[in-house]
Design a protein around this motif. Sequence first.
Motif: not given
Lengths: 559, 439
Positions: A133, A479, A126, A65, A67
Amino acid sequence: MTRRDLILANPLFFSAGRMRAEARPGLPFRLVEVTSAAGIDFVHNSGAFGGKYLPETLGPGCAFLDYDNDGWQDILLINGMDWPGHRRQRTTMRLYHNNRNGTFSDVTKHAGLDFEMYGLGVAVGDFNNDGFADLFVTCVGQSRLFENTGKGTFVDVTERSGLGNRQGFSTSALWFDYDRDGHLDLFVCNYVKWSPAQDVFCSLDAKHKSYCTPEAYRGATAWLFHNRGNGTFEDVTATSGIFDSSSKSLGVAMLDHNQDGWIDLFVANDTQPNKLYQNKRDGTFEDVALKAGVAFSEDGKARAGMGVDVADYDNSGIPGLVVTNFDNEMLGFYRGTKSGSYIDMAPGSNIGKLSLRSLGFGCFFFDVDLDGLLDLLVVNGHIDDTVRNVRAETNYEQPPHLFLNRGREGFRDVAAEAGPDFARPKVGRGAAFGDFDNDGDLDVLLTTNQGKAHLYRNDQLGGNRSIRVRLVGTKSNRDGIGAAVRLYCGGECSLRLVKSGSSYLSQCELPLTFGMGARDTAERLVIEWPSGRTEEYKNLRAGRRYECVEGRGISERTG
Amino acid sequence: MGQRFSNPTARLMAGLVITLAGVGAFSWYALARIAGLRDLQTQLVDRNRRDSLELLRIEDDLNTLGLAMRDMVNGDEAYGLEAYQREFTRLRGDLEDALRREKELSPGERSPDRQAYFAKSLALFWNSVDQMFALAAKGQEKPARELVRTSLEPQQASLANNVARLLFENNESEERAAGRIQQIYAGVERNVYYFLAAAVIVIALTSLYLIRSNRRMFERLARLSAQRSDLARKLISMQEEVLRSISRELHDEFGQILTAIGAMLARAAKQQAPPAFRESLQEVREVAQATLEKTRSLYQSLHPAILDDGGLEQALTWYIPVFQKQTGIEVHYSKTGASAMVADGVAIHVYRVVQEALNNMAKHSKSQEAWVRLGLGPDHLQLEVEDHGVGLPGDHGRGIRRGIGMVAMRERAELLRGNIEFLRPSEGGTLVRLDVPLS
């Protein structure tokens, strides 16, 4: 000097084997283990103390991810904990920040994620559309929702979001926008009704306790939570038709089964029929797995479904399915048909023969050699560390399968050729892919039960390149999860779905990667957003990363 | 003689018809049994199997309902009983579909009462389910759970028992069908053995009959052949005897008479007579002389006296120039081996073969040259007459058509216990080779 030049100049980036990556005949890529060199020191704690509790066999999951939205994929590794009354150590999930030079830093504590919980899986999405995220970590007991503050930290919003007060044995989960309102809803798989107090004594030799099979426990319904768009969720499990107390779910994947633009779900059940929940576009789902031919094996048996993935692996425009099963059950490897039914190709193919002896967990389709055809990775490992005492031919640690898609020539397992350490037997569980070094190819992250995580860097040896696309929704969820993206190149069309879930307890990166082989440009890129909007872009160049913002156009990303 | 030879064709035709009828009858029988087997499998076994699959589907649905009801009674789900309604609705739809299909496939031996009883029980069950969900909808969860425990669960158990019993009956029915199939297989197998045994007997009898008929036919043919040869020999001998007799008569009677006439005319010519009479007398004398010459030629050709007096070699030495003179064909005559006295009985036939072969050659070969080779051994004679002409009529490399002359040559060879061959030399034409034992 660009950031890429800086990375390439960093000796650490090469330290873990790139220099050893000499070409092997036949394979245009190499998967080089860089776990230690990258600074990943995670070890899974299943809490096993001899009590042989069922959850000990299942974890953990993992995720790629971004983030902090810096364009570099970070890593999240889920962890269990010691059982009450058997405390020996404190273990938490681990968040590794990508240092953009081939190494990672453990930022778990700083990110506020050093919670002790019996975590199993993770879904990244999200949910509040703030551009960062968020995490949903599935647990034995109370699963947790962590909101990303955008400042490199997470906040546990489980109770505030309405997801609290739910005890379960939650496994895989995914974010998807089933009602196309622009907000990600949450689907959570639950395995069985289990707690230490309900634990059943099972034994292979009538003396010593062993891990029970799921038949010993009652099933548990999966959960569907509707995102109200205000940071809270509504449990619509019962009203949506998802409620099914007989399910023993371990894996979930999203797909557009009937090609109507509304996301459907495939749920892999262990010893129970798999489910294919068709979205009826009115907030409810109908299970059509039996009609579609994916509920049972070809001989009408409910198999031990674990991991699952969905992809258009033959570039036919119709997605196929892979479901990992127990050993002696072989993979479910389904080809989709225009009629909406699926045909299990495994029994008549190399894939079935080679996977028959493996107990598969994590699995995903990805283009490992960037030739435009999706290949398949399956990680394996038995659940019982004493299995060899009962069946001499079965090992606890098992090598993964890396099935290389050779088009009309079918799939070939090249795991043993992919790298010196790649095919080493492991007790594999979670698996995810992501381009952590931003070199355009897909690297692999694996977890093992009660063992280390493994990070494999993908080195392209044949010069194949890709086009990578990151979607940012505006009317759709931010996303772009659920968006169908088609890349037209040289008369062929590759279809990818931006998806959460899939594999087993894990989440792959959200940006899409289209293998281009040796080609330089793709004629068209067509995006069907979850909102219903369709956008088309032309003349995309290989070796580039693009960002498409819904309704605002496409731009090339650098750095 | 006189034994009547019976024609086997009619009996063989009858045998063929009987055999074909037997094969046809057995084929019909086998096909009928296969069709019966197929019907049994399709109508009973396959249908039973499909029915069992539907019953399994019903059983699976009922078990799923049972598990759901167990969870409902436990009450440990976070959801009220209404949450189960969709699952029940789905299972109800699936059960109804399965029951409809099962009804179509149910074995004929199942009583309609039992079918009706099951349908009624299920209807009662769904009635109770509706009542239970109605209570749940009103928020009366506790009585609804009580209804599940006290009414629905027993009903579900009863229905599941019913289905299990139907499955058991299907299984028994399948076993019975399997037994019948075994019987059919055993019957067909037994009849195949009977048919094979009958076929073997018929084939053996037919073969014996054919062997016997063939043997009788060949015996008959051998007798006929012997009779024909005997007749031919007698005919040839008689012919030779007649020709010899005529030749002798011509020589002894007409020859003497004509010689006497000639002598008398010669004597008369020495007497005094008018010139005209003398001329007439001379003419008569010349006619008599010509007649005498022709008579000599005739009796020589009918049976050359030289054959009796000088033997075969001299006869050939005399005949070949005569033939050359008559036909203008050049004949190369050669003789090898020691001279031996060839018996009269042999010589006349060898001479006739030479005559016939040369005459055939003159008629058909269009050749102006011929070779006659006589080989003599102590106990063997070989004669070859060869030309390089066009060959005998009908000789196109596939054997020579037999004319009367050639048949006669063959008969003469057989009379001499010899062998005659009609061959084609590498230069073309015809080679007649006669081998005769002299011992």
